[in-house]
Scaffold this active site. Structure first.
Site, mmCIF file in Angstrom:
data_model
loop_
_atom_site.group_PDB
_atom_site.id
_atom_site.type_symbol
_atom_site.label_atom_id
_atom_site.label_comp_id
_atom_site.label_asym_id
_atom_site.label_seq_id
_atom_site.Cartn_x
_atom_site.Cartn_y
_atom_site.Cartn_z
ATOM 1 N N PRO A 23 0.854 -1.191 0.000
ATOM 2 C CA PRO A 23 0.000 0.000 0.000
ATOM 3 C C PRO A 23 0.888 1.238 0.000
ATOM 4 O O PRO A 23 1.843 1.310 0.774
ATOM 5 C CB PRO A 23 -0.764 -0.118 1.330
ATOM 6 N N MET A 24 0.606 2.195 -0.875
ATOM 7 C CA MET A 24 1.375 3.446 -0.883
ATOM 8 C C MET A 24 0.426 4.612 -1.135
ATOM 9 O O MET A 24 -0.144 4.748 -2.224
ATOM 10 C CB MET A 24 2.470 3.406 -1.949
ATOM 11 N N CYS A 108 2.338 2.887 9.929
ATOM 12 C CA CYS A 108 2.586 4.201 9.331
ATOM 13 C C CYS A 108 3.298 5.123 10.337
ATOM 14 O O CYS A 108 2.811 5.321 11.451
ATOM 15 C CB CYS A 108 1.285 4.850 8.870
ATOM 16 N N GLY A 209 10.486 -4.565 2.483
ATOM 17 C CA GLY A 209 11.544 -3.581 2.695
ATOM 18 C C GLY A 209 12.728 -3.806 1.785
ATOM 19 O O GLY A 209 13.404 -4.829 1.855
ATOM 20 N N ASP A 210 12.929 -2.841 0.869
ATOM 21 C CA ASP A 210 14.137 -2.796 0.030
ATOM 22 C C ASP A 210 14.248 -3.910 -1.004
ATOM 23 O O ASP A 210 15.358 -4.301 -1.370
ATOM 24 C CB ASP A 210 15.409 -2.783 0.898
ATOM 25 N N ARG A 233 8.367 0.741 -3.298
ATOM 26 C CA ARG A 233 9.048 1.722 -4.148
ATOM 27 C C ARG A 233 9.692 1.124 -5.380
ATOM 28 O O ARG A 233 9.733 1.771 -6.433
ATOM 29 C CB ARG A 233 10.081 2.478 -3.297
HETATM 30 C C1 LIG Z 1 4.853 7.113 -1.002
HETATM 31 C C2 LIG Z 1 4.650 6.007 0.008
HETATM 32 C C3 LIG Z 1 3.417 5.842 0.599
HETATM 33 C C4 LIG Z 1 3.194 4.817 1.528
HETATM 34 N N1 LIG Z 1 1.954 4.634 2.050
HETATM 35 C C5 LIG Z 1 1.713 3.576 2.879
HETATM 36 C C6 LIG Z 1 0.396 3.286 3.325
HETATM 37 O O1 LIG Z 1 -0.571 3.953 2.977
HETATM 38 N N2 LIG Z 1 0.236 2.224 4.165
HETATM 39 C C7 LIG Z 1 1.298 1.423 4.561
HETATM 40 O O2 LIG Z 1 1.098 0.464 5.303
HETATM 41 N N3 LIG Z 1 2.543 1.664 4.118
HETATM 42 C C8 LIG Z 1 2.766 2.711 3.285
HETATM 43 N N4 LIG Z 1 4.016 2.912 2.786
HETATM 44 C C9 LIG Z 1 5.085 1.943 3.122
HETATM 45 C C10 LIG Z 1 5.156 0.828 2.070
HETATM 46 O O3 LIG Z 1 3.965 0.076 2.042
HETATM 47 C C11 LIG Z 1 6.347 -0.113 2.343
HETATM 48 O O4 LIG Z 1 6.154 -0.683 3.608
HETATM 49 C C12 LIG Z 1 7.678 0.625 2.327
HETATM 50 O O5 LIG Z 1 7.774 1.489 1.221
HETATM 51 C C13 LIG Z 1 8.851 -0.378 2.307
HETATM 52 O O6 LIG Z 1 8.799 -1.184 1.171
HETATM 53 P P1 LIG Z 1 9.724 -0.896 -0.141
HETATM 54 O O7 LIG Z 1 11.168 -0.844 0.337
HETATM 55 O O8 LIG Z 1 9.461 -2.051 -1.061
HETATM 56 O O9 LIG Z 1 9.295 0.417 -0.696
HETATM 57 C C14 LIG Z 1 4.260 3.935 1.873
HETATM 58 C C15 LIG Z 1 5.513 4.105 1.275
HETATM 59 C C16 LIG Z 1 5.707 5.110 0.346
HETATM 60 C C17 LIG Z 1 7.064 5.256 -0.299
#
Ligand SMILES: Cc1cc2nc3c(=O)[nH]c(=O)nc-3n(C[C@H](O)[C@H](O)[C@H](O)COP(=O)(O)O)c2cc1C
Length: 332
Positions: A23-24, A108, A209-210, A233
Site C-alpha cells: 500500500p502506498m 505508518c 523492505g528494500d 518503491r
Molecule cells: C509514497 C509512500 C506511501 C506509503 N503509504 C503507505 C500506506 O498507505 N500504508 C502502509 O502500510 N505503508 C505505506 N508505505 C510503506 C510501504 O507500504 C512499504 O512498507 C515501504 O515502502 C517499504 O517497502 P519498499 O522498500 O518495497 O518500498 C508507503 C511508502 C511510500 C514510499
C-alpha cells in the site's frame, strides 16, 4: 509453477505468485494498480490506506478512493484508525464493497497519523492494537491481515509480540516492513527480523523492505523463509518488477522493457490521469508519477526539474515524449 517460495494463502485467498503490491498513499491508486496488474506477475494489490473515520462518515474523497475494478482482483484494502468500533465499522464497509482482503495499518510513521494514535502508534500500546484486531476480526469474515514495523524505535522492538497478538486473534497473515517507525525509510531493512517473525508464527509472514530487483526477492525468500514478498518503491521505479520476479522464481529468462515500452506505459498512464482527474489533482499526480518513474533513468533529474514550470496537464505528455526522444535511438 513456482520453483522457490511456496504459494501464499491468506485465509481463502490464493496469492500466486506470492508477490504483493505494497500500500502506498498517493501512489497505489486505481490507475497504478491496474497498470501493475496488466503487466502481470503480481499476486495481490493493495489500495492506498483509507481513514476508517473518513470511510464511516462517508467522506466523498475517501469513498472515491475505494473504487476498484474486477480486473484488479485479488485486492486488499488497508484501513487505519485508533478507535476499535470505528475500525470495525470501516472493515464491514470494506467487506461490503467486495474487497478480497482487509488489512490493518499498524506501521505508518507519519506524524499526522501517530498524533491520532493510529498506524505505528498502535505498536506503543499493544492492548489498544489487540482491541482493534479483535473488533475487526469479529466484524468481518473475509481474510484479515495486519501490516506493521519492527517497533517504534530501537528500544521498543515489539514486532514478535504484535505478531503473536495477531496470530492469537485470528489474523490470517502479517506483513513486516523491517524498519522501526523512527527510521521511517532510512538505513536498510533488517531482513533477519523477518526470519525471526517467521520462526515464531505459524500464520503466513510477508516480508517487506528494500526489494528492488528480482535477485532481492529471491534473496529475501531464501534468507528469511517468508511466505510472500511485498514490494513498494521498487515497483514505482520499475512497474515490470513483479513480472520479472515471477519469471525469476519460475527460472525463466528475464527481459528488460525497452525505452519505447517505458514511454508508452507512462503516456498511457498520464492520458488516463488527464481524462479522469480534475485539473489540480491531475497536476499533483502527474508531478508525483513523473518523479517516481524518472528515478534512476539517465537524465531523469532534468525531467524532474522541468515539470515544475509546465503550464497544463497535457504539457506533461509533450515533456515525456521529448525526454524519451533523446533515449530512443533513431532508425537509420
Ligand atoms: C509514497 C509512500 C506511501 C506509503 N503509504 C503507505 C500506506 O498507505 N500504508 C502502509 O502500510 N505503508 C505505506 N508505505 C510503506 C510501504 O507500504 C512499504 O512498507 C515501504 O515502502 C517499504 O517497502 P519498499 O522498500 O518495497 O518500498 C508507503 C511508502 C511510500 C514510499
Amino acid at each position: 509453477m513456482l520453483k522457490i517460495g511456496t504459494a501464499l494463502r491468506i485465509g481463502t485467498v490464493h496469492v500466486d505468485p506470492p508477490l504483493v503490491l505494497a500500500p502506498m498513499a498517493g501512489v497505489t491508486d486505481r490507475d497504478f494498480r491496474l497498470l501493475v496488474r496488466r503487466i502481470g506477475g503480481v499476486g495481490l494489490v493493495t489500495m492506498e490506506f483509507i481513514s476508517s473515520r473518513g470511510l464511516v462518515n462517508g467522506e466523498k474523497r475517501i469513498v472515491d478512493l475505494m473504487h476498484f475494478s474486477e480486473e484488479e482482483r485479488p485486492i486488499s484494502i488497508q484501513i487505519y484508525g485508533s478507535d476499535a468500533d470505528t475500525m470495525a465499522s470501516a472493515a464491514r464497509e470494506v467487506e461490503r464493497r467486495g474487497s478480497d482482503v482487509c488489512d490493518i495499518n499498524m506501521g505508518c510513521p507519519a506524524n499526522k497519523i501517530l498524533k491520532g494514535c493510529a498506524g505505528a502508534a498502535l505498536m506503543r500500546d499493544l492492548k489498544a492494537a489487540e482491541k482493534i484486531i479483535v473488533a475487526v476480526r469479529r466484524a468481518i469474515s473475509i481474510p484479515l491481515t495486519v501490516k506493521f514495523r519492527l517497533g517504534l524505535d530501537d528500544d521498543r522492538r515489539n514486532y514478535l509480540e504484535l505478531g503473536r497478538v495477531c496470530e492469537a486473534n485470528g489474523v490470517d497473515a502479517v506483513a513486516l516492513h523491517a524498519r522501526t517507525a523512527r527510521q521511517k525509510f532510512s538505513g536498510e531493512a533488517e531482513w533477519r527480523q523477518i526470519a525471526e517473525l517467521k520462526e515464531v508464527l505459524s500464520i503466513p509472514v510477508i516480508g517487506n523492505g528494500d526489494v528492488n530487483t528480482p535477485e532481492d526477492a529471491v534473496r529475501m525468500l531464501g534468507q528469511t523463509g517468508c511466505d510472500g514478498v511485498m514490494v513498494g518503491r521498487g515497483a514505482t521505479r520499475n512497474p515490470w518488477l513483479f513480472r520479472q520476479i515471477a519469471t525469476r522464481l519460475s527460472d525463466g529468462e528475464i527481459s528488460q522493457p525497452s525505452w519505447e515500452q517505458r514511454r508508452d506505459l507512462i503516456l498511457d498512464h498520464f492520458r488516463t490521469v488527464i481524462e479522469r482527474e480534475e485539473r489540480k489533482m491531475a497536476f499533483y499526480k502527474l508531478k508525483n508519477f513523473t518523479g517516481l518513474y524518472s528515478k534512476g533513468l539517465p537524465n531523469g533529474l532534468s525531467l524532474r526539474r522541468q515539470i515544475h514550470g509546465l503550464p497544463h496537464p497535457e504539457s506533461f505528455l509533450e515533456a515525456i515524449e521529448r525526454f524519451f526522444e533523446d533515449l530512443i535511438p533513431r532508425a537509420a
